[in-house]
Design an enzyme around this catalytic site. Structure first.
Site, PDB file in Angstrom:
ATOM      1  N   GLY A  25       7.580   2.390   5.440  1.00 27.45           N
ATOM      2  CA  GLY A  25       7.335   1.003   5.065  1.00 27.45           C
ATOM      3  C   GLY A  25       7.417   0.025   6.216  1.00 27.45           C
ATOM      4  O   GLY A  25       7.776   0.361   7.355  1.00 27.45           O
ATOM      5  N   ASP A  26       7.103  -1.215   5.889  1.00 24.00           N
ATOM      6  CA  ASP A  26       7.025  -2.284   6.875  1.00 24.00           C
ATOM      7  C   ASP A  26       8.377  -2.585   7.511  1.00 24.00           C
ATOM      8  O   ASP A  26       8.478  -2.767   8.722  1.00 24.00           O
ATOM      9  CB  ASP A  26       6.462  -3.537   6.192  1.00 24.00           C
ATOM     10  N   ARG A  56       8.158   8.638   0.185  1.00 22.61           N
ATOM     11  CA  ARG A  56       7.428   9.280  -0.907  1.00 22.61           C
ATOM     12  C   ARG A  56       6.150   9.973  -0.425  1.00 22.61           C
ATOM     13  O   ARG A  56       5.615  10.824  -1.118  1.00 22.61           O
ATOM     14  CB  ARG A  56       7.048   8.235  -1.969  1.00 22.61           C
ATOM     15  N   LYS A 190      22.092 -13.591  14.892  1.00 15.80           N
ATOM     16  CA  LYS A 190      21.492 -14.417  15.927  1.00 15.80           C
ATOM     17  C   LYS A 190      22.586 -15.036  16.792  1.00 15.80           C
ATOM     18  O   LYS A 190      23.611 -15.476  16.296  1.00 15.80           O
ATOM     19  CB  LYS A 190      20.615 -15.500  15.295  1.00 15.80           C
ATOM     20  N   HIS A 248      20.427 -16.504   3.287  1.00 14.86           N
ATOM     21  CA  HIS A 248      20.426 -17.114   4.613  1.00 14.86           C
ATOM     22  C   HIS A 248      20.976 -18.535   4.615  1.00 14.86           C
ATOM     23  O   HIS A 248      21.844 -18.880   5.425  1.00 14.86           O
ATOM     24  CB  HIS A 248      18.999 -17.137   5.178  1.00 14.86           C
TER      25      HIS A 248
END
Length: 490
Positions: A25-26, A56, A190, A248
């Site tokens: 996936g991404d 998968r 960060k 966030h």
């Protein structure tokens, strides 16, 4: 001359067997593997660490390694890719199939010889969290002992409201202890986000004035210039409040508002963050439009090119009322912050991508320059730029040059881009390293998750309902956002 305090050298992490679910996936390709490459480049990933990629798609290990090479070409240094690829094995797995968990256990035992720590990373859609956690637990893979630590990493969103967050937590805790669960929020890794605590609690310049007596308001902005991309299936069910505010934005709020812990310890820091969420004043649902403005982007121009509106994005329902922008004004009912508004703003397809925290101090009580300087004196501001400009900027008033007395704004600025050339980890590399070493300081704890959902769920119920739903203001893609939000913001 600036005093330099020595920083301890980060030791290489212990070897681990990393299981990446959703490996084709991404998220895996864009974030996890580049993070691993960053750890390799900084010599923080043990040479004995092994990676089991689980997906998968029907393929073997060699085919997956070729896919990895194609997807990461140009994004990861060739030397790092050459280091990582031989460590990767691939396993096809259907989490709905009870037999697949046994194959996972066999593959892991073959990979690590039953000796290494294990880290399960759920880089999958939220709907797969419960089936995968159940499969891992039922196969006995969640158990740990003195010789092996086992951890599981869960990406946000942690549910879509308070009941579903509790359901997910119940399944996770059925097999894992809280110390084994890492609810990841890469914003926390960060450099400038972590620096908020250092600025506040390591400097006598700021600590005494960080309260309601001296601060007028705090503004937290997370603007994105991109649309929803290929995330329509998720985003149209979530919207900006679930996607950004529950995690966030609330975490940035906590860093700005929390009390100092007695020691920089993971649980003590997380205790203080949870206290902030307990102090959140519920929004008045009868006057919700005074504290919450929602928007949805329409067609517009970005970088001189036309872009579609949200309703024209592939996969979005043509009558969708999902908000892509939100401005919210919240208050904390505690001693330090009583009466100080926190303005939270986040949206997609805005003019520019930037995340920053602006602390605006109160104006001077009486201006001795009122006869020589027409108008009010601009207040001091502290701006903490998080992305893309990593800066800390203090805006003050000084005398302009010349024979006449006139005020001139000046900025004292520290830029991380101009800091020393020491190797830096990207955000995901930092949090992934913390997962491997077991440091939970930057991660969500379940009580904080539930407190934030408890604050947002009544608002979401109101916004999702047909009767009494808030108006959805359309704004032009590539623009500054809804004009209604600009009128409401300070």
């Amino acid at each position: 001359m600036t005093d330099q305090l020595s920083c301890p050298v980060q030791a290489q992490a212990d070897p681990v067997s990393l299981v990446v679910f959703g490996a084709t996936g991404d998220l895996a390709m864009r974030k996890i593997y580049p993070a691993l490459a960053s750890l390799c480049r900084n010599q923080l990933l043990s040479h004995d660490t092994r990676i089991l990629a689980v997906g998968r798609t029907e393929m073997d290990t060699e085919q997956y390694r070729n896919l990895l090479g194609d997807r990461l070409a140009g994004a990861v240094p060739a030397s790092c890719l050459a280091d990582l690829a031989p460590r990767v094995s691939y396993l096809r797995m259907d989490p709905e199939d009870p037999a697949s968990a046994r194959f996972l256990a066999l593959a892991l035992n073959e990979l690590d010889g039953g000796a290494k720590d294990r880290l399960f990373y759920l880089a999958v859609p939220p709907s797969a969290y419960i089936p995968l956690a159940t499969a891992i637990g039922e196969a006995g893979l969640a158990r740990q002992d003195e010789d092996r630590r086992v951890r599981i990493v869960v990406e946000k969103p942690f549910g879509r409201d308070l009941p579903t967050a509790r359901e997910l937590d119940e399944v996770l805790h059925r097999y894992f202890r809280e110390s084994q669960i890492f609810r990841i929020d890469h914003y926390m890794a960060k450099e400038t986000v972590q620096n908020v605590l250092l600025l506040r609690f390591a400097n006598a310049l700021f600590e005494p004035v960080w309260n309601r007596r001296y601060i007028d308001h705090i503004r937290i902005t997370a603007a994105e210039d991109l649309g929803i991309g290929h995330r329509a299936g998720f985003y149209d069910q979530a919207g900006v409040l679930r996607d950004m505010f529950q995690n966030h934005m609330m975490m940035l709020l906590a860093l700005c508002a929390m009390e100092p812990p007695s020691l920089f310890d993971a649980e003590l820091v997380r205790d203080e963050r949870s206290k902030v969420f307990r102090a959140l004043r519920p929004l008045d649902l009868e006057r919700l439009d005074e504290q919450l403005i929602l928007g949805q982007y329409g067609p517009g121009m970005v970088d001189g090119k036309p872009v579609p509106g949200y309703l024209q994005e592939p996969g979005v329902r043509p009558d969708s009322a999902t908000p892509t922008f939100a401005w919210m004004k919240v208050y904390l009912d505690n001693w330090r912050w009583q009466g100080v508004p926190f303005h939270l703003c986040s949206g997609k397809r805005l003019a520019a991508k930037h995340t920053e925290i602006t602390v605006q101090f109160k104006s001077v009580p009486v201006s001795m320059f009122r006869k020589t300087h027409g108008g009010a004196i601009p207040p001091n501001r502290l701006v903490i730029g998080i992305h893309p400009h990593e800066v800390v900027r203090l805006e003050v008033q000084t005398k302009g040059q010349g024979s006449r007395l006139c005020l001139q704004g000046q900025s004292m600025e520290f830029s991380y881009g101009a800091a020393s050339g020491l190797g830096r980890l990207d955000d995901y590399a930092k949090v992934l390293l913390d997962c491997i070493t077991g440091d939970q300081t930057l991660f969500w704890r379940q009580d904080a998750v539930e407190l934030c959902w408890g604050f947002l769920t009544p608002i979401l119920d109101r916004c999702d309902g047909e009767e009494g739903a808030l108006p959805l203001h359309t704004y032009v893609a590539g623009g500054p956002g809804p004009k209604e939000a600009h009128r409401a913001a300070p």
